[in-house]
Scaffold this motif. Structure first.
Motif, mmCIF file in Angstrom:
data_model
loop_
_atom_site.group_PDB
_atom_site.id
_atom_site.type_symbol
_atom_site.label_atom_id
_atom_site.label_comp_id
_atom_site.label_asym_id
_atom_site.label_seq_id
_atom_site.Cartn_x
_atom_site.Cartn_y
_atom_site.Cartn_z
ATOM 1 N N ALA A 32 49.514 50.327 30.439
ATOM 2 C CA ALA A 32 50.855 50.166 31.002
ATOM 3 C C ALA A 32 50.961 49.012 31.991
ATOM 4 O O ALA A 32 52.050 48.530 32.263
ATOM 5 C CB ALA A 32 51.279 51.470 31.679
ATOM 6 N N ALA A 33 49.862 48.580 32.552
ATOM 7 C CA ALA A 33 49.917 47.564 33.603
ATOM 8 C C ALA A 33 50.200 46.178 33.037
ATOM 9 O O ALA A 33 49.704 45.818 31.985
ATOM 10 C CB ALA A 33 48.595 47.550 34.365
ATOM 11 N N THR A 34 50.996 45.389 33.784
ATOM 12 C CA THR A 34 51.258 44.010 33.381
ATOM 13 C C THR A 34 50.292 43.049 34.054
ATOM 14 O O THR A 34 50.138 41.919 33.617
ATOM 15 C CB THR A 34 52.700 43.599 33.744
ATOM 16 N N VAL A 35 49.641 43.505 35.134
ATOM 17 C CA VAL A 35 48.677 42.673 35.852
ATOM 18 C C VAL A 35 47.367 43.440 35.993
ATOM 19 O O VAL A 35 47.366 44.623 36.321
ATOM 20 C CB VAL A 35 49.200 42.281 37.256
ATOM 21 N N ALA A 36 46.277 42.766 35.728
ATOM 22 C CA ALA A 36 44.947 43.334 35.926
ATOM 23 C C ALA A 36 44.253 42.535 37.021
ATOM 24 O O ALA A 36 44.192 41.315 36.947
ATOM 25 C CB ALA A 36 44.145 43.284 34.633
ATOM 26 N N LEU A 37 43.744 43.224 38.024
ATOM 27 C CA LEU A 37 42.984 42.601 39.096
ATOM 28 C C LEU A 37 41.515 42.777 38.758
ATOM 29 O O LEU A 37 41.025 43.899 38.666
ATOM 30 C CB LEU A 37 43.307 43.270 40.436
ATOM 31 N N LEU A 38 40.816 41.662 38.518
ATOM 32 C CA LEU A 38 39.389 41.688 38.209
ATOM 33 C C LEU A 38 38.621 41.142 39.394
ATOM 34 O O LEU A 38 38.918 40.046 39.871
ATOM 35 C CB LEU A 38 39.085 40.821 36.980
ATOM 36 N N ILE A 39 37.636 41.905 39.843
ATOM 37 C CA ILE A 39 36.817 41.485 40.973
ATOM 38 C C ILE A 39 35.424 41.166 40.448
ATOM 39 O O ILE A 39 34.811 41.987 39.765
ATOM 40 C CB ILE A 39 36.734 42.603 42.033
ATOM 41 N N GLU A 40 34.933 39.969 40.731
ATOM 42 C CA GLU A 40 33.611 39.534 40.279
ATOM 43 C C GLU A 40 32.909 38.791 41.409
ATOM 44 O O GLU A 40 33.553 38.099 42.197
ATOM 45 C CB GLU A 40 33.726 38.593 39.064
ATOM 46 N N ASP A 41 31.595 38.946 41.474
ATOM 47 C CA ASP A 41 30.818 38.160 42.432
ATOM 48 C C ASP A 41 30.711 36.720 41.964
ATOM 49 O O ASP A 41 30.933 35.781 42.705
ATOM 50 C CB ASP A 41 29.410 38.737 42.608
ATOM 51 N N ALA A 42 30.330 36.563 40.694
ATOM 52 C CA ALA A 42 30.147 35.239 40.084
ATOM 53 C C ALA A 42 30.576 35.322 38.635
ATOM 54 O O ALA A 42 30.709 36.411 38.072
ATOM 55 C CB ALA A 42 28.689 34.811 40.190
ATOM 56 N N LEU A 43 30.784 34.185 38.013
ATOM 57 C CA LEU A 43 31.255 34.155 36.631
ATOM 58 C C LEU A 43 30.092 33.948 35.669
ATOM 59 O O LEU A 43 29.939 32.873 35.095
ATOM 60 C CB LEU A 43 32.304 33.062 36.463
ATOM 61 N N ASP A 44 29.296 34.982 35.472
ATOM 62 C CA ASP A 44 28.240 34.905 34.468
ATOM 63 C C ASP A 44 28.854 35.269 33.111
ATOM 64 O O ASP A 44 30.059 35.490 32.994
ATOM 65 C CB ASP A 44 27.069 35.818 34.842
ATOM 66 N N GLU A 45 28.024 35.331 32.086
ATOM 67 C CA GLU A 45 28.531 35.599 30.734
ATOM 68 C C GLU A 45 29.201 36.959 30.619
ATOM 69 O O GLU A 45 30.218 37.103 29.952
ATOM 70 C CB GLU A 45 27.399 35.486 29.709
ATOM 71 N N SER A 46 28.652 37.981 31.296
ATOM 72 C CA SER A 46 29.261 39.310 31.209
ATOM 73 C C SER A 46 30.619 39.329 31.908
ATOM 74 O O SER A 46 31.558 39.980 31.446
ATOM 75 C CB SER A 46 28.328 40.377 31.764
ATOM 76 N N ALA A 47 30.758 38.592 33.013
ATOM 77 C CA ALA A 47 32.042 38.517 33.712
ATOM 78 C C ALA A 47 33.081 37.806 32.841
ATOM 79 O O ALA A 47 34.228 38.245 32.750
ATOM 80 C CB ALA A 47 31.884 37.794 35.044
#
Length: 199
Positions: A32-47
């Motif tokens: 239902a959400a129009t915005v997803a807040l993603l929190i990451e330490d760093a942008l590795d492949e899994s992120a």
């Protein structure tokens, strides 16, 4: 909006901050959400994989809260459809709400230093491609390197070894390229690159 983080402490911290803000409505599950807040330490492949999964449907705008973005990751993040980026060190309730509302409205919100780096990259890409027919500013040097090696007949593991990438990175680069340019497969990507003068 939904909140996603690789650890429960980060997720619960963000949810606790945002619960006090009447401007945003929190949802527990996807859909239902129009915005997803993603929190990451760093942008590795899994992120990056989590980021791509979040935007796959096309209707969700993403606000990325991250510790750092390296130069070569910036265009990847933008190409994934991120609407806003907030540095973790600046992630106050006020700052998060501003980014969420901007993303929900279809706008963009980047830290000033990141915006400067993005403009510099776009300028370099544009100057590098000026005068080439069919130049697409989104084609990164990394994509050109991978397609060039595909054209030389190397398989995924050989390309990964030659460029010092993981096999997953090579697959993600090819997937991103073929998806963005609406190409059918690796052969079609090579044909496109040859026809447009990239290789």
């Amino acid at each position: 909006m939904t909140v996603s983080a690789p650890d429960p402490l980060s997720r619960e911290g963000a949810v606790s901050l945002l619960r006090r803000c009447p401007e945003v409505e929190l949802y527990e599950g996807p859909g239902a959400a129009t915005v997803a807040l993603l929190i990451e330490d760093a942008l590795d492949e899994s992120a990056l994989a989590r980021l791509r999964r979040t935007v796959r449907g096309g209707d969700t705008r993403v606000v990325l809260v991250v510790g750092a973005v390296r130069e070569h990751e910036l265009l990847d993040v933008i190409e994934c459809g991120v609407g806003a980026i907030v540095w973790r060190r600046e992630a106050t309730a006020h700052r998060l709400v501003r980014a969420v509302l901007t993303a929900a409205g279809g706008g963009g919100d980047l830290p000033a230093d990141l915006l400067g780096r993005l403009l510099g990259q776009v300028g370099r890409l544009h100057r590098g491609g000026a005068g080439r027919p069919g130049f697409l500013p989104g084609l990164t040097p990394r994509e050109v390197d991978v397609v060039r090696l595909v054209a030389d007949g190397l398989d995924t593991s050989e390309i990964a070894c030659k460029l010092s990438y993981s096999e997953r990175t090579v697959k993600n680069v090819m997937h991103g390229l073929t998806t963005r340019l609406h190409l059918r497969n690796r052969s079609h990507a090579v044909a496109y690159a040859l026809r447009e003068g990239y290789i």
